[in-house]
Design a protein around this motif. Structure first.
Motif, short mmCIF file in Angstrom:
data_model
loop_
_atom_site.label_atom_id
_atom_site.label_comp_id
_atom_site.label_asym_id
_atom_site.label_seq_id
_atom_site.Cartn_x
_atom_site.Cartn_y
_atom_site.Cartn_z
N GLY A 1 4.48 -69.14 29.36
CA GLY A 1 4.85 -68.12 28.41
C GLY A 1 3.74 -67.11 28.18
N SER A 2 4.03 -66.11 27.38
CA SER A 2 3.09 -65.04 27.07
C SER A 2 3.17 -64.72 25.59
CB SER A 2 3.44 -63.78 27.89
OG SER A 2 2.62 -62.69 27.52
N PRO A 3 2.04 -64.33 24.97
CA PRO A 3 2.09 -63.99 23.54
C PRO A 3 2.80 -62.68 23.24
CG PRO A 3 -0.09 -63.55 24.44
CD PRO A 3 0.68 -64.24 25.52
N ILE A 4 3.16 -61.94 24.28
CA ILE A 4 3.81 -60.65 24.09
C ILE A 4 5.33 -60.86 23.97
CG2 ILE A 4 4.22 -58.39 25.10
CD1 ILE A 4 1.38 -58.84 24.15
N PRO A 5 5.93 -60.46 22.86
CA PRO A 5 7.38 -60.59 22.76
C PRO A 5 8.07 -59.56 23.64
CG PRO A 5 6.52 -59.43 20.85
CD PRO A 5 5.32 -59.86 21.65
N GLY A 6 9.24 -59.91 24.10
CA GLY A 6 9.98 -59.01 24.96
C GLY A 6 11.47 -59.17 24.79
N THR A 7 12.18 -58.16 25.23
CA THR A 7 13.64 -58.16 25.13
C THR A 7 14.32 -58.21 26.48
OG1 THR A 7 13.62 -55.73 25.08
CG2 THR A 7 13.55 -56.88 22.95
N HIS A 8 13.58 -57.96 27.56
CA HIS A 8 14.16 -57.98 28.89
C HIS A 8 13.92 -59.36 29.52
CE1 HIS A 8 13.58 -53.69 28.04
NE2 HIS A 8 14.58 -53.46 28.88
N ILE B 1 5.96 -74.93 27.29
CA ILE B 1 6.10 -75.08 28.74
C ILE B 1 7.54 -74.77 29.09
CG2 ILE B 1 5.89 -76.64 30.69
CD1 ILE B 1 3.83 -78.21 29.16
N GLY B 2 7.77 -73.72 29.85
CA GLY B 2 9.11 -73.29 30.17
C GLY B 2 9.62 -72.30 29.14
N GLY B 3 10.90 -72.17 29.09
CA GLY B 3 11.50 -71.25 28.13
C GLY B 3 11.82 -69.90 28.74
N ARG B 4 11.93 -68.92 27.88
CA ARG B 4 12.36 -67.58 28.30
C ARG B 4 11.19 -66.80 28.90
NH1 ARG B 4 13.54 -62.54 25.61
NH2 ARG B 4 12.39 -63.34 23.82
N VAL B 5 11.41 -66.24 30.07
CA VAL B 5 10.41 -65.42 30.76
C VAL B 5 10.87 -63.97 30.66
CG1 VAL B 5 9.20 -64.97 32.91
CG2 VAL B 5 9.86 -67.30 32.32
N MET C 1 5.38 -60.62 31.66
CA MET C 1 4.86 -60.62 33.03
C MET C 1 4.04 -59.35 33.30
SD MET C 1 5.75 -63.50 34.18
CE MET C 1 5.32 -63.28 35.90
N VAL C 2 4.48 -58.22 32.76
CA VAL C 2 3.71 -56.99 32.94
C VAL C 2 2.37 -57.09 32.24
CG1 VAL C 2 3.65 -54.54 32.34
CG2 VAL C 2 5.70 -55.52 33.35
N PHE C 3 2.36 -57.65 31.03
CA PHE C 3 1.09 -57.84 30.32
C PHE C 3 0.17 -58.76 31.10
CE2 PHE C 3 -1.47 -60.35 27.36
CZ PHE C 3 -2.17 -59.34 26.71
N ALA C 4 0.71 -59.85 31.67
CA ALA C 4 -0.11 -60.76 32.48
C ALA C 4 -0.64 -60.06 33.73
CB ALA C 4 0.71 -61.98 32.86
#
Length: 394
Positions: free
Chosen positions: A83-90, A109-113, A118-121
């Protein structure tokens, strides 16, 4: 100002290359714009291609580029699965999520990607990869032995260890390439686990022989002898050096951070002055003569100044237009190349025109190796081995 041929007297000071590369790395730390980071990588790569020699350490630039790509891939994999700390809608995909205990809140671990995460990463990994590539450019351009000659006496023993560590990996890479080419010429496989095990023993044997030869040379030159100094001088040296290094670390952290520019520069200058005084006092106990010290000439000032100018201009741009250097991941927008920061990055190309050219033997050797590789590729066989170099020609 036309660039002369690089000789023992006209070769550029190794410290100038490191200052130039650290300036580019500082500029990379102030932005997450992928276009600016790609421009910094391009500037570093162009200078390396124009001014590197055929020495073993000069071949390490490609390894740093590969490490940078691995860093980007690892950062994306972590963002995908953890996961990423950045919230997203897409939402790109939804993975099965592993339930974690209460004490692991904030970790999943897992969940919504999401595309935003991904762009932030990607931006974050590209920033770290650019820093590594800038350091790789310094490794490829600066002669570690000449850099060791310029170290203060107090750092000479530590500098020898650093130089040996820096040259160990490039020498191993050269040995592996030489042995793989020899195996190809003998019709033996050069890939796979079996070939790697058969190549590993000669490589380790060569590394051991170089270590023994280095130890014998250091012992023959009286390495490690020291002079007696009063206890008060030793204590003052320790206080100045330790305090100066702490000041340098705190000042560097302030300069690299987004909000520490006010106190970073004064702390850095004060720590640098204290560390230099401590190193000067500590050098009095080191009995070492310096033969033909490298001179810091006009070209060294231009090379080092270009890197410092890139860093200063990027820090200034980050103060007056931070949004231009940090494209947002939320909402998703295409990155834009800001004009003036891009022009300031191009100042880093100055060493490609003012630094001394590689020697004629290096250039002829490089061109000859490229021609032989092209002819071998056209005939569909392995490249030849240059008997004068006793290593494979690529």
């Amino acid at each position: 100002m036309s660039a002369p041929q690089a000789t023992r007297t006209t070769a550029l000071h190794a410290g100038a290359w490191w200052l130039w590369a650290l300036g580019l790395a500082t500029a990379a730390s102030r932005t997450t714009d992928p276009l600016l980071l790609g421009l910094l990588v391009g500037v570093a790569g162009y200078v390396v291609a124009a001014r590197r020699t055929e020495a073993p350490w000069a071949r390490s630039y490609g390894a740093f580029v590969k490490i940078g790509l691995v860093v980007i891939a690892v950062r994306l994999v972590f963002a995908f699965f953890l996961g990423s700390p950045i919230p997203g809608t897409h939402t790109l995909v939804t993975l099965p999520e592993v339930p974690l205990p209460d004490w692991a809140k904030g970790v999943r671990i897992g969940g919504r990607v999401t595309a935003e995460g991904m762009v932030f990463a990607l931006y974050d990994g590209l920033k770290l990869a650019t820093l590594l590539i800038c350091v790789g450019a310094a490794n490829a351009l600066a002669n570690p032995a000449r850099l060791l000659k310029s170290l203060p006496g107090a750092l000479y023993e530590a500098g020898v260890a650093v130089v040996v560590a820096m040259t160990f990996a490039p020498n191993l890479v050269a040995d592996v390439q030489r042995l793989r080419a020899a195996r190809r010429l003998r019709g033996r496989p050069d890939r796979g686990v079996k070939a790697l095990l058969q190549v590993g023993l000669p490589v380790l044997e060569g590394a051991l022989e170089r270590s023994v030869a280095l130890a014998a040379a250091m012992d023959a030159r009286g390495y490690g002898r020291s002079a007696e100094v009063p206890p008060a001088v030793r204590h003052l040296t320790s206080v100045l050096t330790l305090g100066g290094l702490l000041g340098i670390c705190a000042g560097t952290y302030g300069l690299l951070g987004d909000t520490g520019g006010g106190y970073g520069l004064p702390l850095l200058l004060a720590g640098l002055a204290a560390a230099l005084a401590g190193l000067w006092l500590g050098g009095r106990r080191t009995v070492r003569s310096r033969y033909r010290p490298d001179r810091w000439g006009v070209r060294a000032w231009l090379v080092a100044g270009s890197g410092i100018a890139v860093a200063a201009l990027m820090i200034w741009a980050n103060d007056y237009a931070p949004a231009a250097l940090h494209p947002p991941a939320v909402p998703l927008t295409a990155p834009v190349l800001p004009l003036w920061p891009a022009v300031s990055v191009l100042v880093g190309l100055l060493p490609a025109f003012v630094a001394p050219l590689p020697s004629g033997a290096d250039r002829a050797n490089r061109e000859g190796r490229a021609d032989r590789a092209d002819r071998a590729a056209s005939r569909g066989r392995a490249p030849d081995v240059d008997p004068r170099m006793k290593e494979p020609t690529q």
